[in-house]
Design a protein around this motif. Structure first.
Motif, PDB file in Angstrom:
ATOM      1  N   PHE A 131     117.599 -26.042 149.932  1.00 19.91           N
ATOM      2  CA  PHE A 131     117.370 -27.485 150.059  1.00 19.91           C
ATOM      3  C   PHE A 131     116.119 -27.910 149.281  1.00 19.91           C
ATOM      4  CE2 PHE A 131     119.460 -27.194 154.524  1.00 19.91           C
ATOM      5  CZ  PHE A 131     120.701 -27.104 153.935  1.00 19.91           C
ATOM      6  N   VAL A 163     122.208 -33.854 154.030  1.00 16.85           N
ATOM      7  CA  VAL A 163     122.896 -32.574 154.176  1.00 16.85           C
ATOM      8  C   VAL A 163     124.057 -32.768 155.148  1.00 16.85           C
ATOM      9  CG1 VAL A 163     122.733 -30.233 155.120  1.00 16.85           C
ATOM     10  CG2 VAL A 163     120.944 -31.095 153.601  1.00 16.85           C
ATOM     11  N   ALA A 194     117.405 -28.382 157.580  1.00 17.34           N
ATOM     12  CA  ALA A 194     117.357 -29.743 157.028  1.00 17.34           C
ATOM     13  C   ALA A 194     116.488 -30.658 157.883  1.00 17.34           C
ATOM     14  CB  ALA A 194     118.776 -30.296 156.913  1.00 17.34           C
ATOM     15  N   VAL A 240     120.642 -35.521 158.363  1.00 15.85           N
ATOM     16  CA  VAL A 240     121.754 -34.604 158.620  1.00 15.85           C
ATOM     17  C   VAL A 240     122.988 -35.390 159.024  1.00 15.85           C
ATOM     18  CG1 VAL A 240     122.598 -32.697 160.060  1.00 15.85           C
ATOM     19  CG2 VAL A 240     120.203 -32.739 159.309  1.00 15.85           C
TER      20      VAL A 240
END
Length: 385
Positions: free
Chosen positions: A91, A99, A115, A122
């Motif tokens: 990431f 994500v 994340a 997310v």
């Protein structure tokens, strides 16, 4: 500027549950797909899902090797920890705007934790569902760490909002795996149009694919010690049914070693005639195989999701799918050879069921891409009193 959407695929089922959304993201003018392939999706012994992904024309932005050997509870926990570390690196390199994580596996939890701690919004696909084993805990934990919720059913949406998530962040899109089921029926019909042995090899008996059943049985993470015996019960039930059978190896969860050992010992010490064993198939081919079968036996969610839309008779064995919403095509039974045989015979005699759109109408991928482009993707700030 296009919005960068990083989708993490960690296992062969995860790919089938997100493939149509990947295609829709790839084609959307306002989105850029960053596809990360990780965990068992990279490993040959679990079918090397990455080969199917690349064959489908997707570019891989990053590969994350994170699975520790063992197929036990410790290796699952350690894989989760290693996954957080390795996915954080991915990431950091990709710098996505959001994500996307899928369903309820421990790799899903690793994705979400990494994340979240990096302040990346997310998006959780398939939250809010109820099942047995540890999967439900993981799924609900991922929900609480997520900022946008793209769920499969109205019941799932209600559960997510009851957990305290803002109603405006919860959207019913349907399940993308049902999109593939719809494509299969629309383009290929119900006839098996390929030779499974010729295309995928496998081991065991060869037979004419005309009258057969399919078995897909995974271990239950809260019943690890019983996984070998549970598999043997199903193997002996299938032998008693005396119907040609295509059997698929289990996933990477704790207990899969016990399931695999049961299959190997059964082939060596007992009568496995009429059975053919495969690691995996491409999602569309697997559904075509299911469509031509008399029933699916086991404990996979494919029996609950795709098979409800396709009307395939299903014998769901044990607790792995306990509590999940299901259509009329599913019969539940315990791990008893007598019960499994009786349920399978009843389902085979029944024949196909009507299509049930409980998990979607085959348009989930487009809806997911549209939400990813239109929704405000920010870290949700919660105030708790």
């Amino acid at each position: 500027m296009k919005r960068k959407i990083c989708v993490v695929v960690t296992a062969r089922p995860s790919y089938s549950r997100i493939r149509t959304a990947l295609r829709a993201i790839q084609k959307h003018p306002d989105l850029e797909l960053q596809l990360v392939v990780a965990a068992s999706a990279l490993l040959e012994r679990y079918g090397t899902a990455i080969d199917t992904i690349e064959a489908d024309g997707f570019d891989i932005a990053a590969k994350v090797y994170m699975v520790l050997e063992g197929e036990n509870l410790q290796s699952m926990a350690k894989t989760t920890g290693l996954g957080i570390m390795e996915l954080a690196t991915a990431f950091g390199n990709l710098e996505p705007d959001a994500v996307v994580t899928i369903a309820d596996r421990y790799e899903t939890l690793a994705t979400t934790v990494a994340a979240s701690y990096m302040n990346i919004p997310v998006v959780h696909v398939q939250g809010g569902e109820v099942t047995g084993s540890i999967d439900e805990k993981v799924r609900h934990a991922v929900t609480k760490l997520s900022d946008l919720h793209l769920v499969s059913t109205a019941g799932a949406a209600e559960r997510v909002t009851r957990m305290g998530e803002r109603p405006e962040s919860v959207h019913v899109t349907g399940c993308p795996s049902v999109d593939i089921a719809r494509e299969v029926v629309d383009r290929r019909g119900r006839a098996l149009d390929f030779d499974p042995v010729e295309r995928y090899g496998g081991v065991g008996d060869e037979f004419t694919p005309e009258d057969y059943i399919v078995v897909l049985q995974h271990p239950v993470t809260t019943e690890v010690e019983q996984s070998r015996q549970q598999a043997l019960i199903s193997l002996r039930a299938v032998r008693e049914l005396n119907v040609p059978t295509y059997w698929f190896w289990p996933n990477v969860d704790a207990g899969s070693d016990g399931t695999s050992k049961a299959i190997r010992s059964f082939r060596e010490l007992e009568d496995a005639s009429g059975m053919r064993f495969f690691k995996s198939m491409a999602p569309s081919d697997f559904l075509v195989l299911l469509l031509g079968s008399r029933c699916l036996l086991g404990n996979s969610s494919v029996g609950i999701r795709e098979c409800s839309y396709l009307g395939i008779p299903v014998v769901n064995v044990g607790s792995r799918q306990a509590g999940r919403e299901r259509g009329g095509n599913v019969v539940d039974c315990a791990y008893s050879q007598e019960d499994v045989v009786a349920a399978a015979r009843r389902q085979m005699e029944n024949g196909p069921f009507p299509c049930d759109e409980l998990y979607g109408d085959g348009q989930a991928g487009h809806r997911i891409a549209a939400k990813l482009a239109a929704e405000e993707l920010t870290i949700e700030k919660r105030i708790t009193y």
